[in-house]
Scaffold this active site. Sequence first.
Site, mmCIF file in Angstrom:
data_model
loop_
_atom_site.group_PDB
_atom_site.id
_atom_site.type_symbol
_atom_site.label_atom_id
_atom_site.label_comp_id
_atom_site.label_asym_id
_atom_site.label_seq_id
_atom_site.Cartn_x
_atom_site.Cartn_y
_atom_site.Cartn_z
ATOM 1 N N SER A 1 -4.103 4.577 8.623
ATOM 2 C CA SER A 1 -3.592 3.631 9.620
ATOM 3 C C SER A 1 -4.311 3.906 10.938
ATOM 4 C CB SER A 1 -2.065 3.761 9.746
ATOM 5 O OG SER A 1 -1.557 2.768 10.612
ATOM 6 N N HIS B 1 -3.830 -0.039 7.245
ATOM 7 C CA HIS B 1 -3.086 -0.981 8.068
ATOM 8 C C HIS B 1 -4.091 -1.699 8.964
ATOM 9 C CE1 HIS B 1 0.623 1.851 7.591
ATOM 10 N NE2 HIS B 1 0.302 1.223 6.468
ATOM 11 N N ASP C 1 4.127 5.589 5.864
ATOM 12 C CA ASP C 1 3.591 4.913 4.695
ATOM 13 C C ASP C 1 2.643 5.871 3.965
ATOM 14 O OD1 ASP C 1 3.080 2.873 2.876
ATOM 15 O OD2 ASP C 1 1.633 1.850 4.156
#
Length: 195
Positions: free
Chosen positions: A18, A45, A138
């Site tokens: 991310s 992401h 995540d």
Amino acid sequence: MRGADIKRAYEAIVIGASAGGLTAIMTVIKELSETFPLPILVAKHIAAADGGGAAKVLNKVTPMPVFEAMDKQPINPGSVYLAPANYHMLTENKALVCLNCDERVCHARPSIDVLFRSAASVFGDRLIAIILTGANHDGAEGVRAVKRLGGLTIAQSPASAESVVMPNAAIATGSVDRVLPLDEISAFINELTTN
């Protein structure tokens, strides 16, 4: 896991990242062998307006072809597949990726957990999962799934991460086999995947 315990015929790699992730992914893939034998599936992401930009950037740093994945796209050795903005990417089987617009997971779509869980169910102990820098949790559940099904799990060392939350969350699961500085991950992967 040690030594011979982790040397096996791996079939795929999944990477999750991310915040700061594009640079981290570049660092890993640009140092892989020119004849790298495995497909690499990446959930990062990504902003909805990316328009394939991340794939274009990654294509400049590796001789491996990098694709923004399409639904039902074949999975080929030595290729990189990047989940497109606003889609989850899954492995339908060992031969195909698929995309969907299911609910966000950890506020993210694409979700690392979704990719890792689906790949773990398909590749089992022939999967390598790598968690890189990121600012949420995540990937933690995905790492658990990969480990539960016998795969090898790696986390970027928090000290080398732009954002420590994601690697810390993965490490906290107790399901990470190796914690490595960013600049050591590709050498480790090269060693594992050469005969």
